[in-house]
Design a protein around this motif. Structure first.
Motif, PDB file in Angstrom:
ATOM      1  N   UNK B 405       0.848  -1.201   0.000  1.00  0.00           N
ATOM      2  CA  UNK B 405       0.000   0.000   0.000  1.00  0.00           C
ATOM      3  C   UNK B 405       0.881   1.248   0.000  1.00  0.00           C
ATOM      4  N   UNK B 406       0.340   2.324  -0.558  1.00  0.00           N
ATOM      5  CA  UNK B 406       1.076   3.601  -0.591  1.00  0.00           C
ATOM      6  C   UNK B 406       0.089   4.761  -0.643  1.00  0.00           C
ATOM      7  N   UNK B 407       0.633   5.983  -0.603  1.00  0.00           N
ATOM      8  CA  UNK B 407      -0.158   7.219  -0.644  1.00  0.00           C
ATOM      9  C   UNK B 407      -1.225   7.243   0.439  1.00  0.00           C
ATOM     10  N   UNK B 408      -0.819   6.833   1.640  1.00  0.00           N
ATOM     11  CA  UNK B 408      -1.715   6.909   2.786  1.00  0.00           C
ATOM     12  C   UNK B 408      -0.991   7.654   3.905  1.00  0.00           C
ATOM     13  N   UNK B 409      -1.733   8.038   4.939  1.00  0.00           N
ATOM     14  CA  UNK B 409      -1.101   8.622   6.123  1.00  0.00           C
ATOM     15  C   UNK B 409      -1.496   7.797   7.329  1.00  0.00           C
ATOM     16  N   UNK B 410      -0.650   7.844   8.368  1.00  0.00           N
ATOM     17  CA  UNK B 410      -1.063   7.284   9.655  1.00  0.00           C
ATOM     18  C   UNK B 410      -1.025   8.426  10.655  1.00  0.00           C
ATOM     19  N   UNK B 411      -2.047   8.482  11.513  1.00  0.00           N
ATOM     20  CA  UNK B 411      -2.142   9.598  12.459  1.00  0.00           C
ATOM     21  C   UNK B 411      -2.552   9.124  13.833  1.00  0.00           C
ATOM     22  N   UNK B 412      -2.106   9.862  14.837  1.00  0.00           N
ATOM     23  CA  UNK B 412      -2.431   9.567  16.225  1.00  0.00           C
ATOM     24  C   UNK B 412      -1.752  10.594  17.106  1.00  0.00           C
ATOM     25  N   UNK B 413      -1.458  10.210  18.337  1.00  0.00           N
ATOM     26  CA  UNK B 413      -0.734  11.099  19.244  1.00  0.00           C
ATOM     27  C   UNK B 413       0.320  10.259  19.950  1.00  0.00           C
ATOM     28  N   UNK B 414       1.540  10.776  20.033  1.00  0.00           N
ATOM     29  CA  UNK B 414       2.643   9.971  20.568  1.00  0.00           C
ATOM     30  C   UNK B 414       2.334   9.425  21.962  1.00  0.00           C
ATOM     31  N   UNK B 415       1.686  10.227  22.810  1.00  0.00           N
ATOM     32  CA  UNK B 415       1.365   9.763  24.161  1.00  0.00           C
ATOM     33  C   UNK B 415       0.502   8.502  24.087  1.00  0.00           C
ATOM     34  N   UNK B 416      -0.529   8.563  23.237  1.00  0.00           N
ATOM     35  CA  UNK B 416      -1.416   7.407  23.080  1.00  0.00           C
ATOM     36  C   UNK B 416      -0.681   6.255  22.413  1.00  0.00           C
ATOM     37  N   UNK B 417       0.136   6.577  21.409  1.00  0.00           N
ATOM     38  CA  UNK B 417       0.827   5.525  20.664  1.00  0.00           C
ATOM     39  C   UNK B 417       1.759   4.717  21.571  1.00  0.00           C
ATOM     40  N   UNK B 418       2.511   5.408  22.445  1.00  0.00           N
ATOM     41  CA  UNK B 418       3.409   4.661  23.341  1.00  0.00           C
ATOM     42  C   UNK B 418       2.605   3.841  24.351  1.00  0.00           C
ATOM     43  N   UNK B 419       1.494   4.398  24.831  1.00  0.00           N
ATOM     44  CA  UNK B 419       0.651   3.654  25.779  1.00  0.00           C
ATOM     45  C   UNK B 419       0.017   2.455  25.090  1.00  0.00           C
ATOM     46  N   UNK B 420      -0.174   2.559  23.774  1.00  0.00           N
ATOM     47  CA  UNK B 420      -0.862   1.526  22.999  1.00  0.00           C
ATOM     48  C   UNK B 420       0.072   0.492  22.371  1.00  0.00           C
ATOM     49  N   UNK B 421       1.352   0.487  22.776  1.00  0.00           N
ATOM     50  CA  UNK B 421       2.248  -0.547  22.230  1.00  0.00           C
ATOM     51  C   UNK B 421       1.737  -1.901  22.713  1.00  0.00           C
ATOM     52  N   UNK B 422       1.447  -2.794  21.780  1.00  0.00           N
ATOM     53  CA  UNK B 422       0.890  -4.100  22.161  1.00  0.00           C
ATOM     54  C   UNK B 422       1.929  -5.215  22.152  1.00  0.00           C
ATOM     55  N   UNK B 423       2.911  -5.093  21.256  1.00  0.00           N
ATOM     56  CA  UNK B 423       4.002  -6.069  21.344  1.00  0.00           C
ATOM     57  C   UNK B 423       5.313  -5.497  20.847  1.00  0.00           C
ATOM     58  N   UNK B 424       6.393  -6.083  21.389  1.00  0.00           N
ATOM     59  CA  UNK B 424       7.762  -5.685  21.062  1.00  0.00           C
ATOM     60  C   UNK B 424       8.458  -6.909  20.487  1.00  0.00           C
ATOM     61  N   UNK B 425       9.033  -6.753  19.295  1.00  0.00           N
ATOM     62  CA  UNK B 425       9.684  -7.879  18.634  1.00  0.00           C
ATOM     63  C   UNK B 425      10.994  -8.285  19.301  1.00  0.00           C
ATOM     64  N   UNK B 426      11.549  -9.416  18.843  1.00  0.00           N
ATOM     65  CA  UNK B 426      12.823  -9.896  19.394  1.00  0.00           C
ATOM     66  C   UNK B 426      13.985  -9.548  18.470  1.00  0.00           C
ATOM     67  N   UNK B 427      13.744  -8.588  17.545  1.00  0.00           N
ATOM     68  CA  UNK B 427      14.681  -8.381  16.433  1.00  0.00           C
ATOM     69  C   UNK B 427      15.462  -7.064  16.512  1.00  0.00           C
TER      70      UNK B 427
END
Lengths: 479, 449
Positions: B405-427
């Motif tokens: 996919x291309x020509x899209x945007x992603x939007x949010x707020x950093x405070x919410x985004x960090x609180x919303x981290x659901x998983x962290x990879x092993x890489x």
């Protein structure tokens, strides 16, 4: 004032004509078809204010020389802050690797001097070199002005930068040409705070102008009030919409759209290598009929203007798009020669440590016939974007973004609530076909733009009349 | 000049500043040699060789201070730098918290952090490395039809820092990097470009040019046929590179300068929960061979390992002496001293501790969502944390990458985004000063059609 003879004075760099010819002869080996020396001496100063006091002052001096040789598509380049025999050996060595043969080429002809044909920024060094205390005083006035604007302004940051650059270019064609280039900028940032809601506003301006420019017409006060107004306005901004909608761009700095969507894709290097989304589109329709776009390095005092580019070519006005049809590319020497197209005076480099590349100067759309108010009235539901932060483009697939920092909703033809910043994304070769109205109010930006390419930054200008884009994707959060 | 000459030069400059009446001063001297070559479609396109050097002086007259820098080391020029700096300092205001760090805080040990490689590569060898990287990309897939070239760079240099408290330190470092940018053609016209790279302090540790070329080709070809998607809310998985850019936003917001100036969304958050328990972030200035490692910081303080986020709680900012004093905190040894710039704060090796799940497992956990592999533009407001950037990547359907996919945007707020981290990879892999494993964020707004 005319440009003084000393602009081509190599003695300032500790060089004689003879030494230059010898150096050029050393790198003009084998298949090398062209070589040049770029001498640069730059002096810059910056003062900055925060928390109500001017805390910092910095001065930078740099001087050096870039030695370049080209052979066909190949470039050999060396730079140093001196041009000692050892540096010259290093440069000659770089040239030899692209030249296929270590043997001397044709002799370098005797030098002849030329002066730039224009004098777009006649500033005396004495004027450029204004006392630090005067700059400090101005920054203090800005702090007071911003706080007077509204008690919710909690912090004010301002900086004044100016530089003075001398360059001399000497080529294997025997040309020796030079320029003296002043550049300055005043930038104001305000932080507003109310009930834990904190917002930022930024505004500034400048050009190839002296310090007096900022006091004339109360410009510093205008910059300050705009920065403060934007910060206060953002206190009441609502979430931006998400999705495809009509967008009206105000005149001036929103011209960054042209810079990202069109300008980069028309730089000759990407087109010679056929890696631009605009490759092979010359003569084709890439915009609606109401769009005519130029790149013009010949405007007096503008930030993107130059008497000559960094290869000694006089700058010019190049029509990129005429009534919707793609007309031409902007070029430097290497790409103009390889593509067999005219030199446009767009060969620019950040400094002696960088090679010249085709770069924009001042890029803008010519005025149309619509009344800006009618343009806004024509939109049922959309966005009115007045000010932007930075932008970026992927040259190859043509996708570009630019981020609004001051924008409003348009509801039933009327500008209503301010919205939070949002990124706009589109496709370069398509977006201008969606421009249906162009205002009669062309405005150039205030003189703050810096363009980055291949890690090199150069000052540029943009401009735009009010325009209507029928549809573009707006990256807010309210789907 | 030899090392001892530069150390002597630093001492001389400090003495000259003192003679002019400066109460305190520091000086930084750096020099280096750079080589770079770009090969495009198998031919050398650009070859650069350079030497550079620079000296920066900062002086204090009581609570007033100013800096200046030059590349001209002649005695006339250096005398002028001292005079200019002193006269600038007299024009600025007194700043109560300005000044060098206290003497007892300066680095006592200057360990060898394995930052310098003596290996010297010949010009032919370096051209060949770039050529091999590009050739591997061009050979990998017939849809690779063009190239923006392959680059090989090598550089080596040293830094000498001295101050009027008697600190005098020096270190050397080197860098080797290879990168490739292939171009692939769409069957119906149109092109896609992507790139891959490797960078190391030591040449022997650099990935093979072939592996870099092949990875660049894969990343480019997989973008062919990209389309837009409709506007919606969905989970977003950030690949390593994009997760590092997100972590970079946290790093700037944690800079002491952003905090005291009021330009960070982290104001008032110290000691508070920022992210889930499985998120821990370090800044480690002494990681052996690290791209951000250095034995002492831009003020001569020992670098160290700082826990910035501990099990989701913001535990430290990144500070130098000045921003620390403004906030009533001690420096974390993160002074960054660009020669000829105002001192500021910068990360050393800033990273998010890896988790236990693989990137594939993270993608598999998503029924419908976005895997983002490219972000463009500057749509991050550090004051509010509001986030809106141009994106490209892959649409995930039923745990698999379905299409680009291309020509899209992603939007949010950093405070919410960090609180919303659901998983962290092993890489976790370091390819720069800031590194992160793959991250999954619960939900963001995606704008498209």
């Amino acid at each position: 004032m005319t440009i003084p003879d000393q602009v081509t004075d190599l003695a300032l760099f500790g060089f004689s004509d003879q030494a230059v010819r010898r150096a050029l002869g050393k790198v003009k080996v084998g298949e090398v078809d062209y070589a040049d020396l770029y001498f640069e001496s730059r002096q810059s100063e910056s003062v900055s204010m925060e928390e109500g006091i001017v805390k910092r002052a910095v001065k930078n001096l740099s001087q050096g020389v870039g030695v370049r040789a080209t052979a066909g598509e190949k470039t050999g380049f060396a730079y140093s802050d001196e041009l000692t025999p050892r540096d010259l050996e290093i440069a000659a060595d770089a040239a030899r690797y692209i030249a296929s043969s270590p043997h001397s080429g044709a002799p370098v002809p005797a030098t002849h001097r030329e002066r730039p044909v224009r004098d777009l920024y006649p500033i005396e060094p004495s004027v450029a070199d204004i006392a630090t205390s005067e700059r400090v005083d101005l920054l203090n006035l800005i702090d007071a002005e911003a706080r007077r604007y509204d008690p919710r302004i909690k912090n004010v940051m301002a900086s004044f930068n100016h530089e003075y650059k001398r360059i001399v270019v000497a080529t294997t064609e025997g040309l020796v040409v030079g320029d003296v280039q002043p550049l300055s900028r005043l930038q104001v940032t305000c932080i507003a705070e109310e009930n834990g809601n904190r917002q930022i506003g930024t505004f500034g301006g400048g050009g190839r102008v002296g310090f007096a420019f900022y006091r004339e017409e109360d410009r510093y006060r205008h910059y300050t009030r705009e920065a403060a107004r934007q910060a206060i306005l953002n206190l009441s901004a609502v979430e931006a919409p998400a999705g495809v909608m009509p967008v009206v761009l105000a005149g001036g700095w929103p011209g960054i759209l042209l810079h990202e969507a069109i300008g980069h894709g028309l730089e000759a290097d990407f087109n010679r290598r056929k890696t631009s989304a605009f490759t092979n589109l010359i003569g084709k329709r890439v915009a609606s009929e109401v769009c005519t776009i130029v790149d013009d390095g010949t405007l007096a005092l503008r930030r993107g203007s130059l008497n000559m580019d960094d290869e000694g070519t006089p700058t010019s006005r190049t029509v990129l798009i005429e009534r919707g049809m793609l007309k031409g590319y902007i070029t430097d020497r290497l790409n103009a020669r390889l593509m067999g197209i005219p030199l446009t005076g767009n060969g620019r480099r950040e400094d002696f440590q960088s090679i010249p590349l085709p770069r924009m100067t001042n890029t803008f759309m010519l005025a149309g016939e619509s009344d800006p108010q009618d343009i806004i009235r024509s939109v049922k539901r959309g966005l009115y974007a007045v000010s932007f932060g930075g932008g970026q483009v992927d040259i190859t697939n043509g996708k570009f973004v630019f981020s609004a920092s001051e924008a409003y909703l348009i509801e039933d033809g009327v500008v209503t609530r301010p919205v939070k910043g949002a990124t706009l994304i589109g496709s370069g070769p398509e977006i201008l076909t969606k421009v249906s109205m162009v205002g009669h109010d062309l405005k150039l930006d205030e003189g703050i733009g810096t363009c980055g390419k291949d890690g090199q930054s150069v000052p540029v200008g943009v401009g735009l009349p009010t325009i209507r884009i029928d549809e573009i994707t707006v990256g807010g959060t309210q789907g | 000049m030899t090392d001892s000459d530069y150390k002597q030069l630093a001492v001389d400059m400090l003495a000259q500043a003192k003679k002019k009446g400066a109460t305190e001063a520091d000086v930084v001297i750096a020099d280096g040699e750079n080589f770079s070559v770009q090969v495009r479609l198998s031919t050398v396109d650009r070859l650069t060789k350079a030497r550079e050097k620079r000296l920066g002086l900062r002086v204090f007259f009581g609570k007033r201070s100013a800096s200046a820098a030059t590349s001209d080391f002649s005695s006339d020029s250096l005398e002028r730098v001292v005079a200019d700096t002193c006269s600038l300092a007299s024009a600025v205001a007194e700043d109560e918290v300005s000044g060098l760090p206290a003497e007892n805080l300066l680095a006592r040990d200057q360990p060898d952090l394995d930052l310098y490689d003596q290996a010297t590569l010949s010009t032919e060898q370096q051209i060949d490395l770039a050529r091999r990287a590009e050739a591997a990309a061009l050979a990998e897939d017939s849809r690779i039809t063009n190239s923006e070239g392959a680059d090989f760079n090598s550089s080596a240099g040293r830094v000498v820092l001295g101050n009027s408290h008697g600190f005098l330190g020096e270190y050397r470092s080197s860098n080797f990097s290879v990168s490739v940018s292939p171009v692939a053609s769409e069957p119906g016209g149109g092109m896609q470009r992507d790139s891959w790279y490797a960078v190391q302090r030591k040449f022997a540790r650099l990935a093979s040019p072939e592996s870099v070329g092949r990875e660049a080709a894969k990343r480019t070809v997989r973008r062919l046929g990209a389309r837009k998607i409709t506007t919606r809310k969905a989970p977003v998985v950030f690949d390593q590179e994009m997760a590092a850019s997100l972590l970079g936003n946290l790093c700037s917001a944690a800079s002491g300068y952003s905090l005291y100036k009021g330009t960070s969304f982290l104001i008032g958050q110290l000691g508070k929960k920022l992210a889930p328990d499985f998120v821990t972030v370090y800044d480690d200035g002494r990681m052996a061979g690290g791209l951000g490692s250095r034995p002492f910081d831009g003020e001569g303080l020992a670098t160290r390992k700082t826990m910035v986020v501990e099990r989701g709680v913001l535990t430290s900012f990144l500070l130098d002496s000045y921003s620390g004093r403004k906030l009533g905190l001690a420096s974390t040894g993160n002074a960054s001293r660009g020669i000829g710039e105002n001192p500021s704060v910068g990360p050393t090796n800033f990273y998010l501790v890896p988790g236990t799940v693989s990137p594939t497992e993270i993608i598999r956990s998503v029924r419908e969502g976005l895997y983002v592999t490219e972000l463009i533009g500057f749509g991050v407001n550090m004051v509010t944390g509001d986030y809106s950037r141009g994106a490209a990547g892959f649409w995930i359907e039923n745990g698999e990458l379905a299409y680009p996919v291309e020509e899209i945007t992603i939007a949010g707020n950093l405070t919410t985004m960090f609180a919303d981290i659901e998983s962290v990879g092993n890489d976790l892999e370091f390819r720069g000063r800031i590194a992160s494993p793959t991250l999954k964020i619960r939900e963001m707004t995606i704008a498209g059609n």
